[in-house]
Design a protein around this motif. Structure first.
Motif, mmCIF file in Angstrom:
data_model
loop_
_atom_site.group_PDB
_atom_site.id
_atom_site.type_symbol
_atom_site.label_atom_id
_atom_site.label_comp_id
_atom_site.label_asym_id
_atom_site.label_seq_id
_atom_site.Cartn_x
_atom_site.Cartn_y
_atom_site.Cartn_z
ATOM 1 N N ASN A 21 -0.007 34.062 -42.316
ATOM 2 C CA ASN A 21 -0.625 32.721 -43.174
ATOM 3 C C ASN A 21 -2.355 32.683 -43.110
ATOM 4 O OD1 ASN A 21 1.883 32.390 -44.657
ATOM 5 N ND2 ASN A 21 1.823 31.430 -42.623
ATOM 6 N N ARG A 22 -2.835 32.281 -42.229
ATOM 7 C CA ARG A 22 -3.949 32.368 -41.733
ATOM 8 C C ARG A 22 -5.139 33.813 -41.687
ATOM 9 N NH1 ARG A 22 -1.303 30.961 -36.783
ATOM 10 N NH2 ARG A 22 -2.005 32.810 -35.483
ATOM 11 N N ALA A 23 -4.327 35.031 -42.041
ATOM 12 C CA ALA A 23 -5.279 36.152 -42.584
ATOM 13 C C ALA A 23 -5.688 35.919 -43.875
ATOM 14 C CB ALA A 23 -4.715 37.051 -42.018
ATOM 15 N N GLN A 24 -4.657 35.435 -44.768
ATOM 16 C CA GLN A 24 -4.120 35.242 -46.214
ATOM 17 C C GLN A 24 -5.226 34.287 -46.345
ATOM 18 O OE1 GLN A 24 0.359 35.681 -46.934
ATOM 19 N NE2 GLN A 24 -1.647 36.250 -48.831
ATOM 20 N N LEU A 25 -5.609 33.040 -45.876
ATOM 21 C CA LEU A 25 -6.502 32.291 -45.720
ATOM 22 C C LEU A 25 -7.800 32.532 -45.297
ATOM 23 C CD1 LEU A 25 -7.713 28.498 -46.215
ATOM 24 C CD2 LEU A 25 -7.088 28.942 -44.273
ATOM 25 N N GLY A 26 -8.238 33.186 -44.831
ATOM 26 C CA GLY A 26 -9.650 34.077 -44.981
ATOM 27 C C GLY A 26 -9.750 34.505 -45.526
ATOM 28 N N ARG A 27 -9.290 35.603 -46.091
ATOM 29 C CA ARG A 27 -9.567 36.713 -47.379
ATOM 30 C C ARG A 27 -9.835 35.733 -48.363
ATOM 31 N NH1 ARG A 27 -4.051 39.378 -45.941
ATOM 32 N NH2 ARG A 27 -4.673 41.069 -43.571
ATOM 33 N N PHE A 28 -8.893 34.954 -48.537
ATOM 34 C CA PHE A 28 -8.774 33.682 -50.108
ATOM 35 C C PHE A 28 -10.734 33.294 -50.105
ATOM 36 C CE2 PHE A 28 -7.274 30.230 -52.494
ATOM 37 C CZ PHE A 28 -7.704 31.092 -53.720
ATOM 38 N N ARG A 29 -11.257 32.955 -48.570
ATOM 39 C CA ARG A 29 -11.844 31.943 -48.846
ATOM 40 C C ARG A 29 -13.260 32.779 -48.891
ATOM 41 N NH1 ARG A 29 -10.605 28.048 -43.287
ATOM 42 N NH2 ARG A 29 -9.951 26.561 -45.062
ATOM 43 N N ALA A 30 -12.999 34.520 -48.536
ATOM 44 C CA ALA A 30 -14.566 34.974 -48.334
ATOM 45 C C ALA A 30 -13.957 35.853 -50.316
ATOM 46 C CB ALA A 30 -13.807 35.802 -47.666
ATOM 47 N N ALA A 31 -12.878 35.560 -50.701
ATOM 48 C CA ALA A 31 -12.623 35.811 -52.071
ATOM 49 C C ALA A 31 -13.407 34.702 -52.887
ATOM 50 C CB ALA A 31 -11.560 35.973 -52.963
ATOM 51 N N LEU A 32 -13.209 33.933 -52.778
ATOM 52 C CA LEU A 32 -14.227 32.443 -53.249
ATOM 53 C C LEU A 32 -15.454 32.557 -53.271
ATOM 54 C CD1 LEU A 32 -11.550 29.856 -52.417
ATOM 55 C CD2 LEU A 32 -11.640 31.087 -54.626
ATOM 56 N N ALA A 33 -16.388 32.679 -51.914
ATOM 57 C CA ALA A 33 -17.478 33.226 -52.006
ATOM 58 C C ALA A 33 -18.129 34.212 -52.684
ATOM 59 C CB ALA A 33 -17.753 33.165 -50.479
ATOM 60 N N MET A 34 -17.431 34.945 -53.293
ATOM 61 C CA MET A 34 -17.845 36.217 -54.375
ATOM 62 C C MET A 34 -17.842 35.702 -55.713
ATOM 63 S SD MET A 34 -15.995 39.293 -52.095
ATOM 64 C CE MET A 34 -16.193 40.468 -53.571
ATOM 65 N N LEU A 35 -17.486 34.845 -56.067
ATOM 66 C CA LEU A 35 -17.189 34.387 -57.763
ATOM 67 C C LEU A 35 -17.532 32.747 -57.622
ATOM 68 C CD1 LEU A 35 -13.494 35.738 -57.745
ATOM 69 C CD2 LEU A 35 -15.412 36.584 -58.484
ATOM 70 N N PRO A 36 -17.423 32.854 -58.926
ATOM 71 C CA PRO A 36 -18.355 31.628 -59.728
ATOM 72 C C PRO A 36 -17.447 30.872 -59.358
ATOM 73 C CG PRO A 36 -17.403 32.268 -61.509
ATOM 74 C CD PRO A 36 -17.655 34.087 -60.296
ATOM 75 N N PRO A 37 -17.309 29.109 -58.997
ATOM 76 C CA PRO A 37 -16.803 28.155 -58.369
ATOM 77 C C PRO A 37 -15.760 27.853 -59.148
ATOM 78 C CG PRO A 37 -19.280 27.482 -58.159
ATOM 79 C CD PRO A 37 -19.199 28.405 -59.057
ATOM 80 N N ALA A 38 -14.444 27.382 -58.718
ATOM 81 C CA ALA A 38 -13.377 26.996 -59.755
ATOM 82 C C ALA A 38 -12.530 26.035 -58.653
ATOM 83 C CB ALA A 38 -12.905 28.443 -61.039
ATOM 84 N N PRO A 39 -11.570 25.043 -59.572
ATOM 85 C CA PRO A 39 -10.185 25.116 -58.536
ATOM 86 C C PRO A 39 -9.882 26.046 -58.068
ATOM 87 C CG PRO A 39 -10.911 23.577 -60.819
ATOM 88 C CD PRO A 39 -11.725 24.999 -60.739
ATOM 89 N N ALA A 40 -9.224 26.195 -56.406
ATOM 90 C CA ALA A 40 -8.455 27.071 -56.013
ATOM 91 C C ALA A 40 -7.183 26.705 -55.315
ATOM 92 C CB ALA A 40 -9.795 27.583 -54.590
#
Length: 210
Positions: free
Chosen positions: A182-201
């Motif tokens: 779960n922690r690993a997926q959260l880290g990957r997700f946050r990294a992905a969000l930083a690469m894309l335009p802002p949007a609800p997540a």
């Protein structure tokens, strides 16, 4: 002549308490705080009857619903004329006319989905969600596709109004050794969000919510 005796059993039945469904949604919404709380009613409301359950949830305050297939979204639209309905199955070129006609929002799972939906948006602006695979290995942009999209999102997402970035937890109900996932997926997700335009997540699953 069939002389075999018939098995002795009673036909199973399921009683759906719609007031309990509404109460469960209201509890989830309270627990979610300021976070928007949606309802997943795929597979005919997980066997409860989507056409019966969805209006009850809408009356309880739910304005966002998820289904798996295009046909489910089409069937649900007359029941939920004002709600946002997301289709998890993406947007193939042959499905874009129906998605638009029934005001359904596709969850884009690949660069091909993104290309098809962006092409459909040439003469208008279309809402879209993007699903990023952070470890579920079922649906969503792979890390390679994300790396391709990130530097080109202004071009590739042309015409799209990005209303949601999402991923799916693989081990949300596991508090043992797999909890680290779960922690690993959260880290990957946050990294992905930083690469894309802002949007609800949303990073969620039936058993977990971050």
């Amino acid at each position: 002549m069939n002389t075999m005796s018939q098995p002795e059993f009673e036909t199973a039945s399921l009683t759906v308490r719609l007031d309990a469904v509404a109460a469960n949604y209201q509890l989830a919404r309270r627990e979610a705080g300021a976070t928007r709380c949606a309802a997943v009613v795929k597979a005919d409301g997980y066997g409860l009857g989507a056409s019966s359950v969805a209006p009850v949830l809408a009356k309880a305050g739910c304005d966002t619903f998820f289904v798996a297939r295009l046909a489910e979204g089409v069937a649900l639209r007359p029941v939920l004329p004002q709600a946002r309905i997301f289709v998890l199955d993406g947007a193939a070129r042959e499905t874009t006319p129906a998605l638009i006609a029934h005001r359904l929002i596709p969850v884009l799972n690949s660069l091909a989905d993104i290309a098809a939906w962006s092409a459909a948006a040439k003469n208008t602006r279309l809402d879209a969600a993007i699903h990023i695979d952070t470890g579920m290995n079922r649906l969503g942009l792979t890390s390679e596709e994300l790396s391709t999209l990130a530097p080109e999102w202004k071009t590739r997402l042309a015409g799209l109004n990005l209303v949601l970035l999402m991923s799916h937890l693989a081990c949300a109900d596991d508090l043992g050794p797999k909890a680290a996932m779960n922690r690993a997926q959260l880290g990957r997700f946050r990294a992905a969000l930083a690469m894309l335009p802002p949007a609800p997540a949303s990073l969620a699953a039936s058993s977990g919510l971050f």
